[in-house]
Design a protein around this motif. Structure first.
Motif, PDB file in Angstrom:
ATOM      1  N   ARG A 142       0.843  -1.190   0.000  1.00  0.00           N
ATOM      2  CA  ARG A 142       0.000   0.000   0.000  1.00  0.00           C
ATOM      3  C   ARG A 142       0.881   1.243   0.000  1.00  0.00           C
ATOM      4  O   ARG A 142       1.807   1.352   0.788  1.00  0.00           O
ATOM      5  CB  ARG A 142      -0.896   0.015   1.245  1.00  0.00           C
ATOM      6  N   ILE A 143       0.591   2.191  -0.880  1.00  0.00           N
ATOM      7  CA  ILE A 143       1.406   3.403  -0.966  1.00  0.00           C
ATOM      8  C   ILE A 143       0.984   4.411   0.100  1.00  0.00           C
ATOM      9  O   ILE A 143      -0.175   4.830   0.160  1.00  0.00           O
ATOM     10  CB  ILE A 143       1.323   4.040  -2.364  1.00  0.00           C
ATOM     11  N   PHE A 144       1.940   4.753   0.938  1.00  0.00           N
ATOM     12  CA  PHE A 144       1.743   5.795   1.940  1.00  0.00           C
ATOM     13  C   PHE A 144       2.148   7.108   1.274  1.00  0.00           C
ATOM     14  O   PHE A 144       3.324   7.395   1.101  1.00  0.00           O
ATOM     15  CB  PHE A 144       2.613   5.490   3.170  1.00  0.00           C
ATOM     16  N   LYS A 145       1.167   7.918   0.901  1.00  0.00           N
ATOM     17  CA  LYS A 145       1.431   9.070   0.045  1.00  0.00           C
ATOM     18  C   LYS A 145       2.273  10.136   0.727  1.00  0.00           C
ATOM     19  O   LYS A 145       2.987  10.881   0.055  1.00  0.00           O
ATOM     20  CB  LYS A 145       0.105   9.664  -0.437  1.00  0.00           C
ATOM     21  N   HIS A 146       2.200  10.214   2.046  1.00  0.00           N
ATOM     22  CA  HIS A 146       2.965  11.244   2.755  1.00  0.00           C
ATOM     23  C   HIS A 146       4.450  11.159   2.439  1.00  0.00           C
ATOM     24  O   HIS A 146       5.127  12.175   2.293  1.00  0.00           O
ATOM     25  CB  HIS A 146       2.743  11.099   4.268  1.00  0.00           C
ATOM     26  N   SER A 147       4.962   9.931   2.308  1.00  0.00           N
ATOM     27  CA  SER A 147       6.384   9.735   2.008  1.00  0.00           C
ATOM     28  C   SER A 147       6.621   9.069   0.666  1.00  0.00           C
ATOM     29  O   SER A 147       7.768   8.784   0.316  1.00  0.00           O
ATOM     30  CB  SER A 147       7.042   8.895   3.116  1.00  0.00           C
ATOM     31  N   ALA A 148       5.537   8.798  -0.076  1.00  0.00           N
ATOM     32  CA  ALA A 148       5.636   8.154  -1.388  1.00  0.00           C
ATOM     33  C   ALA A 148       6.375   6.823  -1.300  1.00  0.00           C
ATOM     34  O   ALA A 148       7.306   6.550  -2.077  1.00  0.00           O
ATOM     35  CB  ALA A 148       6.295   9.080  -2.398  1.00  0.00           C
ATOM     36  N   VAL A 149       5.957   5.977  -0.360  1.00  0.00           N
ATOM     37  CA  VAL A 149       6.585   4.665  -0.175  1.00  0.00           C
ATOM     38  C   VAL A 149       5.507   3.606   0.042  1.00  0.00           C
ATOM     39  O   VAL A 149       4.370   3.924   0.405  1.00  0.00           O
ATOM     40  CB  VAL A 149       7.544   4.649   1.036  1.00  0.00           C
ATOM     41  N   ALA A 150       5.885   2.348  -0.166  1.00  0.00           N
ATOM     42  CA  ALA A 150       4.988   1.234   0.117  1.00  0.00           C
ATOM     43  C   ALA A 150       5.103   0.851   1.587  1.00  0.00           C
ATOM     44  O   ALA A 150       6.205   0.784   2.141  1.00  0.00           O
ATOM     45  CB  ALA A 150       5.335   0.042  -0.764  1.00  0.00           C
TER      46      ALA A 150
END
Length: 253
Positions: A142-150
């Motif tokens: 799942r992409i955590f948009k705050h840091s642009a990471v999975a």
């Protein structure tokens, strides 16, 4: 003392001393600890401090969104990135965390460096697409948009199936007592999973993160090989971390 005056007093303490100890403030001002804690809750709600057991610490400016973070101390991040990139051995494997400092590391890697880069950051992968000798492994989830990471269970499981010589880890807060922290629980768990798969873990920390804290702990200092920072070597937090036996790699100049 009026509530507004207490607020100014607390913010002044945070600036001068780098922390607030609730019981000490209560004793100095002749008020209850409950009153101090209420004031700290209000300040924390405004994003002006990070509450911890017994008081508060400066809040990290690195908790803003990804786009805004790219404008925070870019020169410091480039200095940290240059030192970190030099740690990647030719032919070696590196786990590269996400975030803006890690992106600066990717951009600092020599274009002809033969290495393996394992990351959960699509932006890191994209930055290295034109590096002909770099093997890239993107961990999904799942992409955590705050840091642009999975992040999340799938990403943690994927991380458990890789290994590397080196992990270059980003955090939002660096404090001798609070340790290494970040603002999201799942992201903290992912960072732990990544660090656990490398022989050595070095923390990337530009100066604005030094002496600050976020809500969720990532790692204790005992699991860290070194701290790469452009902060003043005489900074109280840097000296305290050095005293814990952590290698400090200066990224000044």
């Amino acid at each position: 003392m009026l509530a507004a005056e207490r607020r100014d007093h607390l913010l002044g303490l945070l600036t001068r001393e780098g922390k607030i100890v609730a019981k000490d403030v209560a004793a100095d001002l002749g008020i209850s600890e409950d009153s101090v804690r209420r004031d700290l809750r209000d300040l924390a709600a405004e994003g002006l401090c990070q509450r911890v057991y017994g008081g508060a610490l400066p809040v990290s400016p690195a908790v803003v969104d990804y786009a805004a973070r790219q404008a925070v101390t870019p020169d410091g991040k480039r200095k940290v990135a240059a030192v970190a990139a030099a740690l990647v051995p030719p032919g070696g494997a590196v786990i590269l965390d996400g975030g803006t400092t890690a992106l600066a590391v990717a951009r600092a890697l020599p274009r002809d460096l033969a290495c393996t880069v394992i990351t959960h950051s699509p932006t890191i992968t994209a930055a290295l697409i034109d590096h002909p000798k770099a093997e890239l492994y993107l961990l999904g989830g799942r992409i955590f948009k705050h840091s642009a990471v999975a992040c999340g269970a799938a990403a943690v499981e994927a991380a458990q199936n890789v290994s590397a010589d080196l992990c270059l880890l980003g955090v939002t807060g660096v404090h001798a007592e609070a340790g290494l922290t970040t603002g999201d629980a799942e992201e903290a768990a992912m960072k732990r999973a990544l660090a656990a798969r490398a022989a050595d873990t070095y923390v990337l920390a530009s100066s604005e993160k030094i002496g600050t804290a976020s809500r969720f702990r990532v790692l204790p200092w005992s699991e860290v090989s070194g701290l790469i920072t452009d902060a003043d070597p005489d900074h109280e937090t840097v000296e305290a971390v050095r005293a814990l036996g952590v290698e400090i790699m200066a990224a000044g100049g």
